[in-house]
Design an enzyme around this catalytic site. Structure first.
Site, PDB file in Angstrom:
ATOM      1  N   GLU A  40      18.997 -32.089  14.255  1.00  0.00           N
ATOM      2  CA  GLU A  40      18.255 -31.048  13.535  1.00  0.00           C
ATOM      3  C   GLU A  40      17.162 -30.435  14.412  1.00  0.00           C
ATOM      4  OE1 GLU A  40      18.803 -29.461  10.773  1.00  0.00           O
ATOM      5  OE2 GLU A  40      20.621 -30.584  10.450  1.00  0.00           O
ATOM      6  N   TYR A 123      12.128 -27.513   6.011  1.00  0.00           N
ATOM      7  CA  TYR A 123      13.589 -27.447   6.129  1.00  0.00           C
ATOM      8  C   TYR A 123      14.140 -28.737   6.750  1.00  0.00           C
ATOM      9  CZ  TYR A 123      18.096 -27.051   8.072  1.00  0.00           C
ATOM     10  OH  TYR A 123      19.387 -27.381   8.404  1.00  0.00           O
ATOM     11  N   ASP A 141      18.297 -22.925   4.569  1.00  0.00           N
ATOM     12  CA  ASP A 141      18.113 -22.253   5.859  1.00  0.00           C
ATOM     13  C   ASP A 141      18.521 -20.784   5.710  1.00  0.00           C
ATOM     14  OD1 ASP A 141      20.860 -22.296   5.749  1.00  0.00           O
ATOM     15  OD2 ASP A 141      21.141 -23.098   7.773  1.00  0.00           O
TER      16      ASP A 141
END
Ligand code: SF4
Length: 295
Positions: A40, A123, A141
């Site tokens: 990520e 996020y 997102d």
């Protein structure tokens, strides 16, 4: 069933995902929460194709937070290579240090605890909670915002982001059962590979009741967005300077850095100042320059 959920039915979306998802290495069953966190960090503002050659070697070399924390910051910056936005590498190293020290080397599983970690925003915290721990949290997102704007609201594009509104929007879509995390993942994947920004492939889409398509695909309202360019930006100059430092195991002189960008000395100075201010580069006592921690 609420109206919004009818536009994005869970069964159709998840069945599509099971048939069509990309086989990405960080989605394998034996990947740990830490390794998902690494993916990520790398995927923030960076396309999958650029992360694919870096992530496997990275997690083999540093499979846990403590292994990453034990590496030098300079080695981490070097391994980050050309992924860009190198502040992320520094944050990842700091994040590893905090998890190793304060969380028994285990990535936290709830959004609030995750958001206390360096480099982990709303996020990323939600993505880790959902992908690694199967928490039923909305993960929003750009891709998800676009699918929701089109399928639910009938708009060509999502408006300006608003965390509260966007999360509420997606929370209202999540199925109220154990399929919620899979639904979130599938929604992101649909935005990434079918409902793309420039050319949505509606013929391949499992959402039969898409509001935008139902309305005849009305165009974007408001002025067209300008495409982002990279050439000639301060980001490019920062990248060139870091390339020189990565290629050298010992500190380099100012003159060696200067040849990396001859076009605009003022821009080069500004880029170097920003790398020093970000703590990615240090100045040695004899006036040379090195990657963080190597001075
Ligand atoms: S039908 Fe087309 S616009 Fe609507 S969600 Fe699917 S790909 Fe996107």
């Amino acid at each position: 069933m609420p109206h919004k959920q009818m536009n994005i039915p869970a069964k159709e979306l998840i069945d599509w995902y099971d048939r069509s998802r990309r086989d990405l290495p960080w989605r394998a069953a034996d990947v740990t929460a830490w390794q998902i966190l690494v993916s990520e960090f790398m995927l923030q503002q960076t396309p999958v194709a650029r992360v694919l050659p870096i992530w496997p070697d990275w997690v083999r070399r540093w499979p846990t937070p403590s292994a990453t924390a034990a590496a030098s910051a300079a080695d981490v910056l070097r391994a980050w290579g050309k992924l860009g936005y190198p502040r992320r590498a520094k944050r990842l190293h700091e994040c590893a240090t905090v998890i190793a020290r304060d969380h028994d080397d285990v990535v936290p599983d709830d959004v609030d605890a995750l958001m206390t970690l360096p480099g982990v925003g709303s996020y990323t915290a939600r993505a880790i909670a959902c992908f690694a721990y199967r928490r039923p949290v909305p993960v929003v997102d750009t891709n998800v915002r676009r699918v929701v704007a089109r399928a639910v609201h009938g708009l060509a594009d999502a408006g300006a982001p608003s965390a509260a509104r966007d999360h509420a929007d997606v929370a209202a879509l999540l199925p109220d059962d154990e399929r919620a995390p899979q639904f979130s993942i599938a929604l992101m994947e649909l935005g990434a590979i079918v409902c793309t920004a420039r050319a949505p492939r509606c013929g391949l889409c499992p959402l039969d009741r898409c509001a935008w398509r139902g309305a005849g695909c009305p165009p974007v309202q408001g002025p067209a967005r300008r495409a982002q360019t990279y050439a000639g930006t301060d980001r490019q100059v920062r990248g060139r300077l870091l390339d020189v430092l990565r290629a050298n195991d010992s500190p380099v002189t100012r003159a060696e850095l200067d040849v990396a960008w001859l076009t605009d000395p003022a821009q080069r100075d500004r880029a170097l100042d920003s790398l020093l201010a970000d703590g990615l580069v240090t100045r040695t006592v004899d006036g040379r320059f090195a990657l963080l921690g190597e001075g």
